[in-house]
Every structure is written in C-alpha cells, then in structure tokens.
Design a protein around this motif. Structure first.
Motif, PDB file in Angstrom:
ATOM      1  N   MET A  24     -23.945  54.588 -77.881  1.00 26.40           N
ATOM      2  CA  MET A  24     -24.814  53.615 -78.604  1.00 26.40           C
ATOM      3  C   MET A  24     -25.610  54.469 -79.871  1.00 26.40           C
ATOM      4  SD  MET A  24     -28.124  50.988 -77.325  1.00 26.40           S
ATOM      5  CE  MET A  24     -26.883  50.202 -76.238  1.00 26.40           C
ATOM      6  N   ASN A  25     -25.762  54.185 -81.029  1.00 22.05           N
ATOM      7  CA  ASN A  25     -26.481  54.935 -81.793  1.00 22.05           C
ATOM      8  C   ASN A  25     -27.758  54.637 -81.863  1.00 22.05           C
ATOM      9  OD1 ASN A  25     -26.859  53.027 -83.771  1.00 22.05           O
ATOM     10  ND2 ASN A  25     -24.941  53.163 -84.659  1.00 22.05           N
ATOM     11  N   ALA A  26     -28.683  55.765 -82.314  1.00 20.69           N
ATOM     12  CA  ALA A  26     -30.097  55.602 -82.424  1.00 20.69           C
ATOM     13  C   ALA A  26     -30.617  54.286 -83.270  1.00 20.69           C
ATOM     14  CB  ALA A  26     -30.703  56.836 -83.132  1.00 20.69           C
ATOM     15  N   LYS A  27     -29.960  53.979 -84.165  1.00 18.56           N
ATOM     16  CA  LYS A  27     -30.222  52.771 -84.947  1.00 18.56           C
ATOM     17  C   LYS A  27     -30.330  51.554 -84.053  1.00 18.56           C
ATOM     18  CE  LYS A  27     -30.062  50.711 -89.413  1.00 18.56           C
ATOM     19  NZ  LYS A  27     -29.594  50.505 -90.852  1.00 18.56           N
ATOM     20  N   SER A  28     -28.955  51.323 -83.350  1.00 27.63           N
ATOM     21  CA  SER A  28     -28.747  50.113 -82.650  1.00 27.63           C
ATOM     22  C   SER A  28     -29.892  50.188 -81.331  1.00 27.63           C
ATOM     23  CB  SER A  28     -27.506  50.110 -82.009  1.00 27.63           C
ATOM     24  OG  SER A  28     -27.051  51.281 -81.221  1.00 27.63           O
ATOM     25  N   LYS A  29     -30.227  51.251 -80.741  1.00 26.83           N
ATOM     26  CA  LYS A  29     -31.173  51.444 -79.903  1.00 26.83           C
ATOM     27  C   LYS A  29     -32.583  50.924 -80.335  1.00 26.83           C
ATOM     28  CE  LYS A  29     -29.706  55.283 -77.188  1.00 26.83           C
ATOM     29  NZ  LYS A  29     -29.862  56.652 -76.792  1.00 26.83           N
ATOM     30  N   ARG A  30     -32.947  51.382 -81.456  1.00 24.31           N
ATOM     31  CA  ARG A  30     -34.186  50.986 -82.441  1.00 24.31           C
ATOM     32  C   ARG A  30     -34.309  49.456 -82.239  1.00 24.31           C
ATOM     33  NH1 ARG A  30     -34.794  52.535 -87.932  1.00 24.31           N
ATOM     34  NH2 ARG A  30     -35.070  50.383 -88.527  1.00 24.31           N
ATOM     35  N   GLN A  31     -32.896  48.673 -82.692  1.00 23.89           N
ATOM     36  CA  GLN A  31     -32.979  47.325 -82.951  1.00 23.89           C
ATOM     37  C   GLN A  31     -33.599  46.586 -81.784  1.00 23.89           C
ATOM     38  OE1 GLN A  31     -29.205  46.943 -84.704  1.00 23.89           O
ATOM     39  NE2 GLN A  31     -30.061  47.201 -86.823  1.00 23.89           N
ATOM     40  N   LYS A  32     -33.038  47.149 -80.666  1.00 21.59           N
ATOM     41  CA  LYS A  32     -33.346  46.330 -79.365  1.00 21.59           C
ATOM     42  C   LYS A  32     -34.766  46.568 -78.783  1.00 21.59           C
ATOM     43  CE  LYS A  32     -28.541  46.656 -77.705  1.00 21.59           C
ATOM     44  NZ  LYS A  32     -27.793  46.650 -76.497  1.00 21.59           N
ATOM     45  N   GLN A  33     -35.656  47.452 -79.364  1.00 24.35           N
ATOM     46  CA  GLN A  33     -36.997  47.656 -78.849  1.00 24.35           C
ATOM     47  C   GLN A  33     -37.701  46.358 -79.452  1.00 24.35           C
ATOM     48  OE1 GLN A  33     -38.470  51.235 -80.576  1.00 24.35           O
ATOM     49  NE2 GLN A  33     -37.243  52.697 -79.147  1.00 24.35           N
ATOM     50  N   GLU A  34     -38.660  45.963 -78.701  1.00 22.60           N
ATOM     51  CA  GLU A  34     -39.519  44.976 -78.890  1.00 22.60           C
ATOM     52  C   GLU A  34     -40.939  45.511 -78.438  1.00 22.60           C
ATOM     53  OE1 GLU A  34     -38.516  41.245 -77.680  1.00 22.60           O
ATOM     54  OE2 GLU A  34     -36.747  41.329 -78.648  1.00 22.60           O
ATOM     55  N   SER A  35     -41.988  44.804 -79.246  1.00 18.27           N
ATOM     56  CA  SER A  35     -43.237  45.156 -78.612  1.00 18.27           C
ATOM     57  C   SER A  35     -44.291  44.226 -78.768  1.00 18.27           C
ATOM     58  CB  SER A  35     -43.800  46.623 -79.021  1.00 18.27           C
ATOM     59  OG  SER A  35     -45.284  46.663 -79.058  1.00 18.27           O
ATOM     60  N   ASP A  36     -45.326  43.916 -77.870  1.00 17.95           N
ATOM     61  CA  ASP A  36     -46.455  42.693 -78.139  1.00 17.95           C
ATOM     62  C   ASP A  36     -47.241  43.372 -79.114  1.00 17.95           C
ATOM     63  OD1 ASP A  36     -44.998  41.146 -76.523  1.00 17.95           O
ATOM     64  OD2 ASP A  36     -45.946  41.755 -74.728  1.00 17.95           O
ATOM     65  N   SER A  37     -47.353  44.686 -79.305  1.00 14.60           N
ATOM     66  CA  SER A  37     -48.512  45.347 -79.957  1.00 14.60           C
ATOM     67  C   SER A  37     -48.054  45.234 -81.677  1.00 14.60           C
ATOM     68  CB  SER A  37     -48.701  46.624 -79.804  1.00 14.60           C
ATOM     69  OG  SER A  37     -49.327  47.497 -80.795  1.00 14.60           O
ATOM     70  N   PRO A  38     -48.934  44.609 -82.678  1.00 17.44           N
ATOM     71  CA  PRO A  38     -48.466  44.699 -84.050  1.00 17.44           C
ATOM     72  C   PRO A  38     -48.281  46.027 -84.540  1.00 17.44           C
ATOM     73  CG  PRO A  38     -50.393  43.251 -83.576  1.00 17.44           C
ATOM     74  CD  PRO A  38     -49.865  43.893 -82.324  1.00 17.44           C
ATOM     75  N   LEU A  39     -49.017  47.016 -83.905  1.00 18.71           N
ATOM     76  CA  LEU A  39     -48.875  48.356 -84.524  1.00 18.71           C
ATOM     77  C   LEU A  39     -47.393  49.028 -83.986  1.00 18.71           C
ATOM     78  CD1 LEU A  39     -50.030  50.916 -85.881  1.00 18.71           C
ATOM     79  CD2 LEU A  39     -51.033  51.866 -83.598  1.00 18.71           C
ATOM     80  N   ASP A  40     -47.398  48.948 -82.962  1.00 22.11           N
ATOM     81  CA  ASP A  40     -46.072  49.435 -82.327  1.00 22.11           C
ATOM     82  C   ASP A  40     -44.942  48.653 -82.925  1.00 22.11           C
ATOM     83  OD1 ASP A  40     -45.129  51.563 -80.912  1.00 22.11           O
ATOM     84  OD2 ASP A  40     -44.330  50.350 -79.081  1.00 22.11           O
ATOM     85  N   ALA A  41     -44.874  47.412 -83.357  1.00 17.25           N
ATOM     86  CA  ALA A  41     -43.756  46.583 -83.957  1.00 17.25           C
ATOM     87  C   ALA A  41     -43.646  47.110 -85.464  1.00 17.25           C
ATOM     88  CB  ALA A  41     -44.414  45.307 -83.932  1.00 17.25           C
TER      89      ALA A  41
END
Length: 83
Positions: free
Chosen positions: A1-18
């Motif tokens: 799995m490449n870095a871009k697909s890992k990033r796409q799976k991330q989610e956050s409840d924080s607007p800053l982290d989003a």
C-alpha cells in the motif's frame, strides 16, 4: 500500500487534523515539528483537551503548511466538534 492510499484512509474528528490529512502528506509529528509546536501540545489541541494559543510564528507556519491563504479557512476550534 502506498503513502497516498494510506493517507486517504485517515480520518479525524478534529477540523485541524482533517486539514492536515486533506492538504498535506505530513503526519501529526511532522506538522507539529515544522510549525514549532510540541507534539503533545498539537495532540491536546486536536483532542479538544486544550485550546490552541499559537505564537505569531507558529500561526504563520501552520497556515503555510496547510496552504491556508485566508484566516477564515481555519476552523474556529481545533478539537472534535460537539455532537
């Protein structure tokens, strides 16, 4: 799995982290370091444990890293949204 697909799976409840996930390839530690913010402080902001109090330098660096051109692009609060 490449870095871009890992990033796409991330989610956050924080607007800053989003914004970090959406606009950068940086992890939390990298963003905090580039902005001169202690990692633990960043994590307290996005968890809602403390309110962000940035120096002017930190504010400028954060805006630069998140590609923010106008202040109104920043969320009002960095922690999770109240339900």
């Amino acid at each position: 799995m490449n870095a871009k697909s890992k990033r796409q799976k991330q989610e956050s409840d924080s607007p800053l982290d989003a914004l970090r996930i959406e606009r950068t390839d940086l992890n939390q530690d990298e963003l905090a370091m580039r902005c001169g913010i202690p990692r633990a402080t960043y994590q307290r902001w996005i968890s809602g444990k403390t309110e962000a109090r940035l120096t002017v330098s930190q504010f400028k660096k954060l805006c630069h890293e998140l590609k923010i051109e106008r202040v109104n692009e920043l969320p009002e609060h960095f922690g999770p949204q109240s339900k």
